[in-house]
Design a protein around this motif. Structure first.
Motif, PDB file in Angstrom:
ATOM      1  N   PRO A 241       0.802  -1.224   0.000  1.00  0.00           N
ATOM      2  CA  PRO A 241       0.000   0.000   0.000  1.00  0.00           C
ATOM      3  C   PRO A 241       0.835   1.273   0.000  1.00  0.00           C
ATOM      4  CG  PRO A 241       0.029  -0.969   2.179  1.00  0.00           C
ATOM      5  CD  PRO A 241       0.786  -1.916   1.291  1.00  0.00           C
ATOM      6  N   GLU A 242       2.141   1.122   0.209  1.00  0.00           N
ATOM      7  CA  GLU A 242       2.988   2.312   0.202  1.00  0.00           C
ATOM      8  C   GLU A 242       3.977   2.239  -0.956  1.00  0.00           C
ATOM      9  OE1 GLU A 242       4.925   2.911   4.047  1.00  0.00           O
ATOM     10  OE2 GLU A 242       3.245   1.784   4.871  1.00  0.00           O
ATOM     11  N   THR A 243       4.507   3.377  -1.317  1.00  0.00           N
ATOM     12  CA  THR A 243       5.567   3.387  -2.312  1.00  0.00           C
ATOM     13  C   THR A 243       6.863   2.994  -1.624  1.00  0.00           C
ATOM     14  OG1 THR A 243       4.451   5.327  -3.149  1.00  0.00           O
ATOM     15  CG2 THR A 243       6.501   4.722  -4.210  1.00  0.00           C
ATOM     16  N   LEU A 244       7.606   2.096  -2.220  1.00  0.00           N
ATOM     17  CA  LEU A 244       8.846   1.683  -1.602  1.00  0.00           C
ATOM     18  C   LEU A 244       9.940   1.570  -2.649  1.00  0.00           C
ATOM     19  CD1 LEU A 244       8.814  -2.122  -0.789  1.00  0.00           C
ATOM     20  CD2 LEU A 244       7.444  -1.076  -2.548  1.00  0.00           C
ATOM     21  N   TYR A 245      11.153   1.326  -2.186  1.00  0.00           N
ATOM     22  CA  TYR A 245      12.261   1.075  -3.104  1.00  0.00           C
ATOM     23  C   TYR A 245      12.195  -0.393  -3.489  1.00  0.00           C
ATOM     24  CZ  TYR A 245      17.067   0.646  -4.816  1.00  0.00           C
ATOM     25  OH  TYR A 245      18.186   0.400  -5.584  1.00  0.00           O
ATOM     26  N   TYR A 246      12.003  -0.657  -4.763  1.00  0.00           N
ATOM     27  CA  TYR A 246      11.925  -2.037  -5.239  1.00  0.00           C
ATOM     28  C   TYR A 246      12.852  -2.152  -6.425  1.00  0.00           C
ATOM     29  CZ  TYR A 246       9.777  -6.594  -6.121  1.00  0.00           C
ATOM     30  OH  TYR A 246       9.539  -7.942  -6.269  1.00  0.00           O
ATOM     31  N   HIS A 247      13.856  -2.992  -6.304  1.00  0.00           N
ATOM     32  CA  HIS A 247      14.789  -3.148  -7.408  1.00  0.00           C
ATOM     33  C   HIS A 247      14.945  -4.635  -7.726  1.00  0.00           C
ATOM     34  CE1 HIS A 247      18.166  -1.766  -9.949  1.00  0.00           C
ATOM     35  NE2 HIS A 247      18.551  -3.007  -9.769  1.00  0.00           N
ATOM     36  N   ALA A 248      14.483  -5.010  -8.893  1.00  0.00           N
ATOM     37  CA  ALA A 248      14.630  -6.398  -9.325  1.00  0.00           C
ATOM     38  C   ALA A 248      15.229  -6.401 -10.718  1.00  0.00           C
ATOM     39  CB  ALA A 248      13.282  -7.094  -9.334  1.00  0.00           C
ATOM     40  N   GLU A 249      16.094  -7.378 -10.972  1.00  0.00           N
ATOM     41  CA  GLU A 249      16.628  -7.536 -12.327  1.00  0.00           C
ATOM     42  C   GLU A 249      16.621  -9.019 -12.673  1.00  0.00           C
ATOM     43  OE1 GLU A 249      19.969  -5.258 -13.740  1.00  0.00           O
ATOM     44  OE2 GLU A 249      20.003  -4.091 -11.887  1.00  0.00           O
ATOM     45  N   PRO A 250      16.418  -9.305 -13.970  1.00  0.00           N
ATOM     46  CA  PRO A 250      16.379 -10.717 -14.391  1.00  0.00           C
ATOM     47  C   PRO A 250      17.773 -11.307 -14.496  1.00  0.00           C
ATOM     48  CG  PRO A 250      15.962  -9.288 -16.257  1.00  0.00           C
ATOM     49  CD  PRO A 250      16.141  -8.383 -15.066  1.00  0.00           C
ATOM     50  N   LEU A 251      18.458 -11.392 -13.359  1.00  0.00           N
ATOM     51  CA  LEU A 251      19.820 -11.937 -13.325  1.00  0.00           C
ATOM     52  C   LEU A 251      19.812 -13.242 -12.553  1.00  0.00           C
ATOM     53  CD1 LEU A 251      21.731  -8.613 -12.615  1.00  0.00           C
ATOM     54  CD2 LEU A 251      21.534  -9.831 -14.796  1.00  0.00           C
ATOM     55  N   GLY A 252      20.934 -13.959 -12.594  1.00  0.00           N
ATOM     56  CA  GLY A 252      20.999 -15.268 -11.969  1.00  0.00           C
ATOM     57  C   GLY A 252      21.037 -15.243 -10.460  1.00  0.00           C
ATOM     58  N   CYS A 253      21.317 -14.072  -9.889  1.00  0.00           N
ATOM     59  CA  CYS A 253      21.648 -14.034  -8.474  1.00  0.00           C
ATOM     60  C   CYS A 253      21.443 -12.630  -7.916  1.00  0.00           C
ATOM     61  CB  CYS A 253      23.119 -14.446  -8.342  1.00  0.00           C
ATOM     62  SG  CYS A 253      23.714 -14.562  -6.664  1.00  0.00           S
TER      63      CYS A 253
END
Lengths: 307, 307
Positions: free
Chosen positions: B105-117
């Motif tokens: 429900p809140e804005t947050l820091y979200y960092h995802a990348e399609p990497l192996g690890c």
């Protein structure tokens, strides 16, 4: 058949959605990707002012995507705010600053930060990738920050938005306050619009527990000028409620000079707004003191009070 | 009452979850944040080997969080894989490389990348923030990449994982292949474990359309050594299915030398596995050629065939 990726912001695009599609597409292409900046609707007058000032064309208009199209979402992540057929597309990346309601069967690049504006994040991505922010691009990014933060008056504005806006103003060689007020005022010229058009300039659809509601927002330097036509706005809102089966509609006219919002609220769930802001509606209207942000003030208060 | 933020990976932590909690907590603290690396379960032997080699202690064990606790999730995002009471916590940040099933429900820091690890992403975040990756930290990050990519043999492994692993090996001053095989082999020593324990070394719970299933995975250099105890494994799996009301259980013994997996599959939805991989189960088992990745091979094939 091209493998080009479409980069776009949300429906009813505001300045940040248009600017972010242009700026992120440019960055991706500099990094060797093949992308095209797109928009999901007409640009508003504020955005037109920014595009004209810094010599950019509006992105390509698209309304739908095809099965398997590659897309990059900026300034939004929810399917309801995105392009038609988004569920058939392949979402490669998301760069956003909104709350998340996103499910994806593949791993993708998703970058969100709790900042006032997507353009602020994009400036950081340019830096990170050693891609120069040229003066016109700096002016464009600055415009998005000014727009989203209401010239830093919105509670969504962070220290980082301010710092980066300052850097961008230096690169673009503009005075933030002078340019900022001109930009915001350009967006408040509603003289060409019918009430139906005004409520659709920046309107977003939300859903929670099967309840559907829209929050529309316009900036104004003269609230009374809008409310003299209240009956016409009510008729337009009523039509939207019926067409889209909405439980609630909130139209907020945000005063850019006094930093508050006067609202028109209709729908069977109007009482939610009274509870959410501790106000009594008078002929469907109320003034919300110090409320200027849909994202940080109007939306969460409604979500918290909607059962 | 402290304002410290807990940083942790998923339940049944693997090397990437442990390493990422240590490495991201260290980075956040360098940037002025106050965080503590935590783990949601016991470390496995592979992870212990990495921690010992590079002189790190295991993170603090936690099993639950309290109302309002600040947390940072690494190497996972789904609530089912996270700490107990996660829904009461305030999620500040997520750094991950898995598919997303996240609503906040809140804005947050979200960092995802399609990497192996996740550790590969963390190396980039160190660089981005000008924080030095010291030799021991480099060795730790390298261990996570070797573990998650099965020494680069997994289809989840990207060019960026390889390049960054090479850089980390140079900083840590280790030979990737020698150290990598030693690390993976350390993880295959199951002599101290009962079958119940083996299937819980790295087991993840998933849900789709109300169907619940678990996929457990262990690495081995000797598949036959595991399958000589098949009856015990079946009893342990049967117990899990009953306790957790599972529709399907897949236990994969992944051969790190030949890069394939022999599985034991049980539950009312076992036929999904036959359909998903085009195999016939023989006494609940099958060999899946070239299948080494739960995330990129086992899970998506099951999700696509589960109705």
């Amino acid at each position: 058949m091209t493998n080009k990726t479409f980069v776009f912001g949300h429906k009813n695009p505001d300045t940040d959605s248009i600017v972010s599609s242009i700026a992120f597409s440019y960055l991706r292409n500099k990094l060797g990707d093949t992308t095209e900046a797109c928009r999901l609707g007409n640009t508003n007058k504020e955005t037109d002012y920014a595009l004209k000032t810094f010599n950019f064309d509006a992105p390509t208009l698209i309304t739908s995507v095809n099965e398997g199209d590659n897309v990059i979402l900026v300034d939004h992540n929810e399917a309801t705010q995105s392009v038609d057929n988004i569920e058939k597309a392949h979402v490669r990346m998301v760069v956003d600053h909104h709350t998340m309601n996103f499910k994806c069967p593949e791993t993708l690049y998703y970058h969100a930060e709790p900042l006032g504006c997507t353009a602020t994040i994009l400036y950081k991505l340019y830096k990170q990738n050693d891609v120069e922010v040229e003066p016109n691009m700096a002016g464009l990014l600055l415009s998005a920050i000014i727009s989203d933060t209401l010239l830093f008056k919105s509670p969504t504005c962070t220290e980082e938005d301010r710092t980066i806006a300052q850097k961008l103003a230096e690169i673009a060689n503009v005075d933030i306050n002078t340019y900022g007020l001109n930009l915001l005022k350009a967006g408040t010229d509603l003289s060409d619009y019918t009430p139906e058009q005004v409520i659709n300039i920046d309107s977003k659809l939300f859903e929670q527990n099967g309840k559907k509601f829209k929050i529309a927002q316009v900036n104004t330097a003269d609230v009374n000028d809008i409310f003299k036509n209240q009956a016409y706005f009510e008729a337009a809102i009523d039509k939207e409620i019926k067409n889209d089966n909405l439980d609630l509609y909130v139209f907020a006219a945000t005063d850019i000079l006094n930093a508050n919002s006067k609202i028109i609220t209709m729908g069977t769930k109007s009482n939610v707004v009274e509870k959410a802001f501790g106000v009594s509606l008078d002929h469907n209207t109320a003034t919300l003191e110090n409320v200027v942000s849909r994202k940080k003030q109007i939306l969460p208060n409604i979500l918290n009070n909607l059962d």
